[in-house]
Design a protein around this motif. Structure first.
Motif, PDB file in Angstrom:
ATOM      1  N   LEU A 157       0.829  -1.206   0.000  1.00 60.03           N
ATOM      2  CA  LEU A 157       0.000   0.000   0.000  1.00 60.03           C
ATOM      3  C   LEU A 157       0.868   1.263   0.000  1.00 60.03           C
ATOM      4  O   LEU A 157       0.585   2.221  -0.740  1.00 60.03           O
ATOM      5  CB  LEU A 157      -0.923  -0.003   1.220  1.00 60.03           C
ATOM      6  N   LEU A 158       1.930   1.261   0.792  1.00 60.65           N
ATOM      7  CA  LEU A 158       2.815   2.427   0.815  1.00 60.65           C
ATOM      8  C   LEU A 158       3.513   2.632  -0.530  1.00 60.65           C
ATOM      9  O   LEU A 158       3.685   3.763  -0.992  1.00 60.65           O
ATOM     10  CB  LEU A 158       3.847   2.269   1.923  1.00 60.65           C
ATOM     11  N   ILE A 159       3.921   1.556  -1.162  1.00 56.27           N
ATOM     12  CA  ILE A 159       4.530   1.683  -2.498  1.00 56.27           C
ATOM     13  C   ILE A 159       3.497   2.191  -3.502  1.00 56.27           C
ATOM     14  O   ILE A 159       3.779   3.063  -4.317  1.00 56.27           O
ATOM     15  CB  ILE A 159       5.107   0.331  -2.942  1.00 56.27           C
ATOM     16  N   TRP A 160       2.275   1.682  -3.410  1.00 60.10           N
ATOM     17  CA  TRP A 160       1.213   2.069  -4.348  1.00 60.10           C
ATOM     18  C   TRP A 160       0.875   3.562  -4.226  1.00 60.10           C
ATOM     19  O   TRP A 160       0.679   4.235  -5.240  1.00 60.10           O
ATOM     20  CB  TRP A 160      -0.015   1.220  -4.107  1.00 60.10           C
ATOM     21  N   ILE A 161       0.811   4.105  -3.014  1.00 54.26           N
ATOM     22  CA  ILE A 161       0.423   5.506  -2.869  1.00 54.26           C
ATOM     23  C   ILE A 161       1.568   6.460  -3.170  1.00 54.26           C
ATOM     24  O   ILE A 161       1.342   7.662  -3.361  1.00 54.26           O
ATOM     25  CB  ILE A 161      -0.156   5.811  -1.473  1.00 54.26           C
ATOM     26  N   THR A 162       2.820   5.970  -3.213  1.00 51.84           N
ATOM     27  CA  THR A 162       3.935   6.860  -3.520  1.00 51.84           C
ATOM     28  C   THR A 162       4.331   6.850  -4.974  1.00 51.84           C
ATOM     29  O   THR A 162       5.181   7.640  -5.376  1.00 51.84           O
ATOM     30  CB  THR A 162       5.157   6.485  -2.671  1.00 51.84           C
ATOM     31  N   ILE A 163       3.708   5.992  -5.781  1.00 53.34           N
ATOM     32  CA  ILE A 163       4.019   5.980  -7.221  1.00 53.34           C
ATOM     33  C   ILE A 163       3.403   7.227  -7.850  1.00 53.34           C
ATOM     34  O   ILE A 163       2.229   7.515  -7.661  1.00 53.34           O
ATOM     35  CB  ILE A 163       3.469   4.705  -7.884  1.00 53.34           C
ATOM     36  N   PRO A 164       4.211   7.993  -8.586  1.00 54.00           N
ATOM     37  CA  PRO A 164       3.668   9.245  -9.172  1.00 54.00           C
ATOM     38  C   PRO A 164       2.677   9.003 -10.274  1.00 54.00           C
ATOM     39  O   PRO A 164       2.604   8.089 -10.942  1.00 54.00           O
ATOM     40  CB  PRO A 164       4.905   9.956  -9.712  1.00 54.00           C
TER      41      PRO A 164
END
Length: 82
Positions: A75-82
């Motif tokens: 989830l953290l990787i998903w929300i930080t992808i531009p």
């Protein structure tokens, strides 16, 4: 109904396998029919968690949080992808 229309309404192989799973498939079919079923599932999971903590104590909470680490990480990787 023609054969082509019947094939369009037929779920894919992956969906049929997913819906064939004993508990997950039943809940997924119910959520597909009624979206409010999600709240019942969350209530059931919360109740199970409360009973697990009452029976096994803090260990149940720790095991649950350790099991959720990959989900939170994704989830953290998903929300930080531009």
């Amino acid at each position: 109904m023609s054969l082509a229309a019947e094939q369009l309404n037929r779920p894919s192989l992956a969906a049929r396998i997913f819906y064939a799973l004993p508990i997950i498939g039943f809940v997924a079919r119910d959520i597909g029919r009624d979206v409010n079923m999600v709240f019942y599932v969350l209530l059931i999971l919360t109740t199970i968690m409360v009973f697990a903590i009452k029976i096994w104590g803090i260990a149940a909470l720790v095991v649950t949080y350790v099991a959720l680490v990959p989900l939170i990480f994704a989830l953290l990787i998903w929300i930080t992808i531009p």
